[in-house]
Design a protein around this motif. Sequence first.
Motif, PDB file in Angstrom:
ATOM      1  N   PRO A   1     -31.159  10.976 -12.688  1.00  0.00           N
ATOM      2  CA  PRO A   1     -30.481   9.682 -12.611  1.00  0.00           C
ATOM      3  C   PRO A   1     -29.242   9.715 -11.713  1.00  0.00           C
ATOM      4  N   ASP A   2     -28.889  10.874 -11.192  1.00  0.00           N
ATOM      5  CA  ASP A   2     -27.671  11.046 -10.396  1.00  0.00           C
ATOM      6  C   ASP A   2     -27.832  10.338  -9.041  1.00  0.00           C
ATOM      7  N   PRO A   3     -26.965   9.375  -8.700  1.00  0.00           N
ATOM      8  CA  PRO A   3     -27.116   8.661  -7.424  1.00  0.00           C
ATOM      9  C   PRO A   3     -26.931   9.555  -6.206  1.00  0.00           C
ATOM     10  N   GLU A   4     -26.088  10.587  -6.311  1.00  0.00           N
ATOM     11  CA  GLU A   4     -25.917  11.499  -5.181  1.00  0.00           C
ATOM     12  C   GLU A   4     -27.201  12.277  -4.904  1.00  0.00           C
ATOM     13  N   VAL A   5     -27.895  12.666  -5.950  1.00  0.00           N
ATOM     14  CA  VAL A   5     -29.178  13.360  -5.794  1.00  0.00           C
ATOM     15  C   VAL A   5     -30.190  12.428  -5.131  1.00  0.00           C
ATOM     16  N   ALA A   6     -30.207  11.160  -5.566  1.00  0.00           N
ATOM     17  CA  ALA A   6     -31.132  10.188  -4.970  1.00  0.00           C
ATOM     18  C   ALA A   6     -30.852   9.986  -3.485  1.00  0.00           C
ATOM     19  N   ASP A   7     -29.578   9.937  -3.118  1.00  0.00           N
ATOM     20  CA  ASP A   7     -29.213   9.780  -1.692  1.00  0.00           C
ATOM     21  C   ASP A   7     -29.697  10.967  -0.870  1.00  0.00           C
ATOM     22  N   GLN A   8     -29.547  12.158  -1.417  1.00  0.00           N
ATOM     23  CA  GLN A   8     -30.001  13.353  -0.704  1.00  0.00           C
ATOM     24  C   GLN A   8     -31.523  13.381  -0.601  1.00  0.00           C
ATOM     25  N   ALA A   9     -32.214  12.937  -1.647  1.00  0.00           N
ATOM     26  CA  ALA A   9     -33.683  12.922  -1.623  1.00  0.00           C
ATOM     27  C   ALA A   9     -34.201  11.970  -0.545  1.00  0.00           C
ATOM     28  N   ALA A  10     -33.478  10.880  -0.305  1.00  0.00           N
ATOM     29  CA  ALA A  10     -33.910   9.913   0.713  1.00  0.00           C
ATOM     30  C   ALA A  10     -33.924  10.526   2.110  1.00  0.00           C
ATOM     31  N   VAL A  11     -33.116  11.559   2.330  1.00  0.00           N
ATOM     32  CA  VAL A  11     -33.065  12.212   3.647  1.00  0.00           C
ATOM     33  C   VAL A  11     -34.363  12.948   3.943  1.00  0.00           C
ATOM     34  N   LEU A  12     -34.907  13.628   2.944  1.00  0.00           N
ATOM     35  CA  LEU A  12     -36.092  14.461   3.184  1.00  0.00           C
ATOM     36  C   LEU A  12     -37.398  13.692   3.045  1.00  0.00           C
ATOM     37  N   TRP A  13     -37.379  12.499   2.465  1.00  0.00           N
ATOM     38  CA  TRP A  13     -38.618  11.799   2.144  1.00  0.00           C
ATOM     39  C   TRP A  13     -39.497  11.505   3.361  1.00  0.00           C
ATOM     40  N   PRO A  14     -38.970  11.000   4.488  1.00  0.00           N
ATOM     41  CA  PRO A  14     -39.855  10.744   5.641  1.00  0.00           C
ATOM     42  C   PRO A  14     -40.547  12.000   6.149  1.00  0.00           C
ATOM     43  N   TRP A  15     -39.856  13.131   6.128  1.00  0.00           N
ATOM     44  CA  TRP A  15     -40.480  14.392   6.536  1.00  0.00           C
ATOM     45  C   TRP A  15     -41.647  14.726   5.617  1.00  0.00           C
ATOM     46  N   PHE A  16     -41.418  14.564   4.325  1.00  0.00           N
ATOM     47  CA  PHE A  16     -42.423  14.882   3.318  1.00  0.00           C
ATOM     48  C   PHE A  16     -43.702  14.079   3.555  1.00  0.00           C
ATOM     49  N   ILE A  17     -43.557  12.777   3.727  1.00  0.00           N
ATOM     50  CA  ILE A  17     -44.728  11.915   3.904  1.00  0.00           C
ATOM     51  C   ILE A  17     -45.466  12.253   5.202  1.00  0.00           C
ATOM     52  N   GLY A  18     -44.703  12.413   6.290  1.00  0.00           N
ATOM     53  CA  GLY A  18     -45.328  12.662   7.591  1.00  0.00           C
ATOM     54  C   GLY A  18     -46.070  13.972   7.678  1.00  0.00           C
ATOM     55  N   LEU A  19     -45.674  14.954   6.874  1.00  0.00           N
ATOM     56  CA  LEU A  19     -46.302  16.275   6.928  1.00  0.00           C
ATOM     57  C   LEU A  19     -47.648  16.335   6.217  1.00  0.00           C
ATOM     58  N   LEU A  20     -47.892  15.434   5.284  1.00  0.00           N
ATOM     59  CA  LEU A  20     -49.059  15.591   4.414  1.00  0.00           C
ATOM     60  C   LEU A  20     -50.401  15.568   5.147  1.00  0.00           C
ATOM     61  N   PRO A  21     -50.659  14.652   6.102  1.00  0.00           N
ATOM     62  CA  PRO A  21     -51.960  14.714   6.792  1.00  0.00           C
ATOM     63  C   PRO A  21     -52.170  16.009   7.563  1.00  0.00           C
ATOM     64  N   VAL A  22     -51.109  16.499   8.211  1.00  0.00           N
ATOM     65  CA  VAL A  22     -51.210  17.767   8.943  1.00  0.00           C
ATOM     66  C   VAL A  22     -51.470  18.913   7.974  1.00  0.00           C
ATOM     67  N   ALA A  23     -50.762  18.893   6.852  1.00  0.00           N
ATOM     68  CA  ALA A  23     -50.922  19.946   5.859  1.00  0.00           C
ATOM     69  C   ALA A  23     -52.331  19.960   5.278  1.00  0.00           C
ATOM     70  N   GLY A  24     -52.953  18.787   5.143  1.00  0.00           N
ATOM     71  CA  GLY A  24     -54.318  18.741   4.623  1.00  0.00           C
ATOM     72  C   GLY A  24     -55.271  19.562   5.462  1.00  0.00           C
ATOM     73  N   VAL A  25     -55.151  19.464   6.789  1.00  0.00           N
ATOM     74  CA  VAL A  25     -56.002  20.262   7.686  1.00  0.00           C
ATOM     75  C   VAL A  25     -55.636  21.738   7.597  1.00  0.00           C
ATOM     76  N   VAL A  26     -54.337  22.034   7.603  1.00  0.00           N
ATOM     77  CA  VAL A  26     -53.878  23.429   7.590  1.00  0.00           C
ATOM     78  C   VAL A  26     -54.367  24.151   6.339  1.00  0.00           C
ATOM     79  N   PHE A  27     -54.192  23.551   5.183  1.00  0.00           N
ATOM     80  CA  PHE A  27     -54.572  24.223   3.943  1.00  0.00           C
ATOM     81  C   PHE A  27     -56.090  24.390   3.842  1.00  0.00           C
ATOM     82  N   ALA A  28     -56.832  23.382   4.313  1.00  0.00           N
ATOM     83  CA  ALA A  28     -58.294  23.491   4.284  1.00  0.00           C
ATOM     84  C   ALA A  28     -58.769  24.654   5.151  1.00  0.00           C
ATOM     85  N   LEU A  29     -58.220  24.781   6.362  1.00  0.00           N
ATOM     86  CA  LEU A  29     -58.633  25.863   7.254  1.00  0.00           C
ATOM     87  C   LEU A  29     -58.116  27.215   6.788  1.00  0.00           C
ATOM     88  N   ASP A  30     -56.975  27.234   6.093  1.00  0.00           N
ATOM     89  CA  ASP A  30     -56.551  28.482   5.441  1.00  0.00           C
ATOM     90  C   ASP A  30     -57.671  29.013   4.551  1.00  0.00           C
TER      91      ASP A  30
END
Length: 443
Positions: free
Chosen positions: A342-371
Amino acid sequence: MTTPAPAHSPAGLRRITALAIPALVVLAAEPLYILVDTAVVGHLGRIPLAALALGGGVMSVAGWIGVVLAYGTTGRVARRFGAGQRAEAVAEGVQGSWLAVLGGAVMIAVVQLFAGPLTRALAGGGAEGAEIAAAAESWLRIAVFGAPFLLLAMAGQGWMRGVQDTRRPMYIVLAASIGSAILAPILVYPVGLGLIGSAIANVVAQAVSGTLFIRALAVEGVSLRPRWNVVRRQLSLSRDLVIRGGAFQLCFISAAAVAARFGAAALAAHQIGLQLWFFAALALDAVAIAAQALIGAELGGGDIARAKDTARRIGWIGLGYGVFFAVLVGIGAPFLPGLFSPDPEVADQAAVLWPWFIGLLPVAGVVFALDGVFIGAGDVAFMRNMTVLAALVGFLPLIWLTYAFDAGLGGIWAGLSAFIVVRLLALLWRLRSGTWAIAGAER
């Protein structure tokens, strides 16, 4: 033994799905429990959540060793199974379980000796850092007693996947994880144990799971005695996977250490993002599990053409899974961080990494499958070299530049992105070369 349908036929896709869906449940159960644990501890405050991030980072070494055991065992068992040697295949699982017991005992000893210095080094200086380190040390000293059981469960999953049985692991892991997800909040809040209750619940989950996997081995009717010549061969194969996993651990521990330098809120947000990433990664690994079992069996049976066809199909399925998870995470972006703190400072920090997280998932799907394709093929030397290269030229330089230039969580997650992209390029090159596809019951 029933011969599976060719991978290019509709039955091939059905077979991949039949193996992947129970594996998805197994892979998702543990990180789902960790997410529940993160949410429970997160409501104790930012210090306990940051302590869980550090202690969990150290305990992830056990998870890394477990993945080495599971992946190494799956490939060897699958080749034996594909060659029609089921008893020998299960015997590989027995020896993998002996490795699990030995590895868990070593980890208990090391953590009891070095938990204090290790958590203090990772937490950084200052009063807040000292408080985080002390809490992480207390959690870690208890949680490590689950390590042998965790490794036994991973070895058990490995040999069962190798004989293309992904249903029994699903039932075992679900039983343990659901029980502990109920136990954790009870111990933390009504019983009043706080962060220590989280550690105890972890140990209970792992003990139940490891014991059930040993029982599954016992009913197979094979000898449970150690065969040290087989153990040595497994260690030889595991060496490359250990080095590969070590590159992962160095990256993630470095990331946690750098995040700690940006304060408790940043470290807590990194813990939320990282655990969600691990959950998505392990869920995406369901395709990789199917790949290990099918590729190993097809090469063990001498069908190189079918193995190559299956590998291409699995890459496309991995991409589809990755897009699906990206959409789910994007939909959940407005409310997911708030579930964990519930900490607002934690939520603000999480918002910084969120776009990276979402954008990586399709690439990661291929990487993990080929692993999964290349591990199933036993191409572990390439996997080792590729992962170390990605760590050295992708993740680590950006992580430490982030620290030097005070770039925050965005810089840390940019490093993770570079790590994934370098691996993707290397895996696609290797798939196209075809040199990984070598037939035979052993490689």
